[in-house]
Design a protein around this motif. Structure first.
Motif, mmCIF file in Angstrom:
data_model
loop_
_atom_site.group_PDB
_atom_site.id
_atom_site.type_symbol
_atom_site.label_atom_id
_atom_site.label_comp_id
_atom_site.label_asym_id
_atom_site.label_seq_id
_atom_site.Cartn_x
_atom_site.Cartn_y
_atom_site.Cartn_z
ATOM 1 N N GLY A 139 0.882 -1.288 0.004
ATOM 2 C CA GLY A 139 0.029 -0.112 0.045
ATOM 3 C C GLY A 139 0.989 1.372 0.005
ATOM 4 N N LEU A 140 2.133 1.267 0.482
ATOM 5 C CA LEU A 140 2.866 2.318 0.493
ATOM 6 C C LEU A 140 3.911 2.295 -0.803
ATOM 7 C CD1 LEU A 140 4.051 2.709 4.310
ATOM 8 C CD2 LEU A 140 2.074 3.726 2.880
ATOM 9 N N LEU A 141 3.596 1.382 -1.586
ATOM 10 C CA LEU A 141 4.443 1.394 -3.013
ATOM 11 C C LEU A 141 3.598 1.633 -4.059
ATOM 12 C CD1 LEU A 141 6.967 -1.583 -1.846
ATOM 13 C CD2 LEU A 141 7.546 0.574 -1.950
ATOM 14 N N GLN A 142 3.439 0.402 -4.964
ATOM 15 C CA GLN A 142 2.392 0.520 -6.228
ATOM 16 C C GLN A 142 1.032 0.250 -5.686
ATOM 17 O OE1 GLN A 142 5.371 -0.860 -6.152
ATOM 18 N NE2 GLN A 142 6.797 0.508 -7.194
ATOM 19 N N GLN A 143 0.825 -0.201 -4.809
ATOM 20 C CA GLN A 143 -0.683 -0.786 -4.343
ATOM 21 C C GLN A 143 -0.961 -2.102 -5.312
ATOM 22 O OE1 GLN A 143 -2.515 0.470 -1.789
ATOM 23 N NE2 GLN A 143 -3.589 -1.096 -2.273
ATOM 24 N N VAL A 144 0.024 -2.731 -5.633
ATOM 25 C CA VAL A 144 0.048 -4.279 -6.116
ATOM 26 C C VAL A 144 0.569 -5.316 -5.322
ATOM 27 C CG1 VAL A 144 0.538 -5.858 -8.025
ATOM 28 C CG2 VAL A 144 0.377 -3.257 -8.496
ATOM 29 N N MET A 198 -5.821 -9.393 -6.094
ATOM 30 C CA MET A 198 -6.558 -10.289 -6.715
ATOM 31 C C MET A 198 -7.251 -11.143 -5.450
ATOM 32 S SD MET A 198 -6.234 -10.102 -9.799
ATOM 33 C CE MET A 198 -6.803 -11.887 -10.505
ATOM 34 N N GLN A 199 -7.159 -10.624 -4.214
ATOM 35 C CA GLN A 199 -7.740 -11.178 -2.819
ATOM 36 C C GLN A 199 -7.163 -12.589 -2.888
ATOM 37 O OE1 GLN A 199 -12.116 -10.355 -3.444
ATOM 38 N NE2 GLN A 199 -11.676 -8.877 -1.591
ATOM 39 N N TRP A 200 -5.951 -12.879 -2.850
ATOM 40 C CA TRP A 200 -5.410 -14.307 -3.009
ATOM 41 C C TRP A 200 -4.247 -14.459 -1.856
ATOM 42 C CZ3 TRP A 200 -0.600 -16.598 -3.692
ATOM 43 C CH2 TRP A 200 -0.634 -17.873 -3.811
ATOM 44 N N ALA A 201 -4.172 -15.272 -1.115
ATOM 45 C CA ALA A 201 -3.101 -15.515 -0.212
ATOM 46 C C ALA A 201 -2.962 -17.317 0.075
ATOM 47 C CB ALA A 201 -3.275 -14.850 1.084
ATOM 48 N N GLY A 217 -13.834 -8.996 11.452
ATOM 49 C CA GLY A 217 -13.771 -7.709 10.719
ATOM 50 C C GLY A 217 -13.703 -7.762 9.305
ATOM 51 N N ASP A 218 -13.425 -8.935 8.644
ATOM 52 C CA ASP A 218 -13.260 -8.892 7.096
ATOM 53 C C ASP A 218 -13.549 -10.318 6.824
ATOM 54 O OD1 ASP A 218 -13.100 -9.124 4.484
ATOM 55 O OD2 ASP A 218 -10.834 -7.822 4.451
ATOM 56 N N MET A 219 -14.619 -10.772 6.513
ATOM 57 C CA MET A 219 -14.910 -12.466 6.476
ATOM 58 C C MET A 219 -14.390 -12.781 5.098
ATOM 59 S SD MET A 219 -16.095 -13.660 8.947
ATOM 60 C CE MET A 219 -16.277 -15.194 8.382
ATOM 61 N N GLY A 220 -14.175 -11.846 3.999
ATOM 62 C CA GLY A 220 -13.591 -11.913 2.845
ATOM 63 C C GLY A 220 -11.852 -12.598 3.207
#
Length: 255
Positions: free
Chosen positions: A148-153, A158-161, A182-185
């Protein structure tokens, strides 16, 4: 020194204990790293960050944390950064108390907060603004720097981990997963998993015990017990990726 590191839990070291033993996982961190003058961080949002702060850290383990002489750094890792960190600060202030610094701002006793998820220049400013306007010192919180403090990529693009999903303890398998309120996604898959292909050529993840007789697991072991057991070339990776893209395009071609 320019910088240093501290002992810090990550999700599988907490979720590996199981949801019913969340408190035991936290207690173990205090046992292992809670020494006078030490600082250690514990990710605490695997299930419910607010319950973790209010009930587990703030009640069950409060005396243990204080007696250790260490500074516990609570890590929320989901939800809206500005709202979540402020609520966490309020709960910890209520449970552990605060002192007032020379500039008139409250400083948490025995505990601190680190926010690493969703940190951008905007969210960082909002977090600090919330603390300022609610009387909390900026020394209560630290920030991790991600994409988030760089290129936001980053992984959230892709919501992947990739997460640990199962663990064998004393010969028995247990599910390992996170399900942050706080985030079920960010809820992760659990159990011993396999990747299977259906009759239309599409892949999906299933639990091993639900696989049909004769159904093949497409997952291949690459790294096991400290050894690389399967290697590939970058060209081969590109070929597989291209094949997947072509399959996707073909399956959605107009009739």
């Amino acid at each position: 020194m320019a910088g240093f590191s501290i002992p810090a839990a990550e999700h599988s070291t907490i979720t590996g204990w199981g949801r019913d033993h969340e408190s035991d996982a936290y207690s173990n961190m205090v046992d292992q790293f809670g020494k006078p003058g030490a600082t250690f961080a514990v990710v605490s949002d695997s299930y419910d960050i607010f319950n973790a702060c209010a009930r587990i850290w703030g009640e069950e383990l409060k005396a243990k944390v204080v007696a250790s002489g260490a500074t516990l750094v609570v890590r929320p890792d989901s939800g809206d950064p500005a709202e979540t960190t402020l609520q966490v600060a309020r709960i910890l202030a209520d449970r552990f108390g605060t002192t007032t610094n020379a500039k008139g701002f409250r400083v948490l006793n025995n505990v601190r907060i680190i926010q690493g998820d969703g940190v951008t220049l905007d969210s960082l400013r909002l977090c600090l603004s919330n603390f300022y306007h609610n009387g909390f010192s900026a020394e209560n919180i630290a920030f991790g720097m991600g994409g988030g403090l760089l290129q936001q990529v980053n992984r959230d693009t892709m919501q992947w981990a990739m997460k640990c999903s199962a663990m064998q303890v004393n010969g028995e398998w247990r599910d390992v997963y996170k399900s942050p309120v706080g985030d079920m996604g960010k809820a992760s898959k659990k159990g011993r998993l396999a990747l299977v292909r259906d009759a239309n050529g599409f892949e999906s993840t299933v639990r091993e015990e639900t696989m049909a007789v004769g159904q093949a697991d497409l997952l291949q072991t690459v790294f096991e017990n400290g050894r690389i057991v399967e290697s590939t070339t970058f060209d081969a990776v590109r070929e597989r990726a291209a094949a997947g893209v072509n399959q996707f395009i073909t399956s959605r071609a107009p009739l």
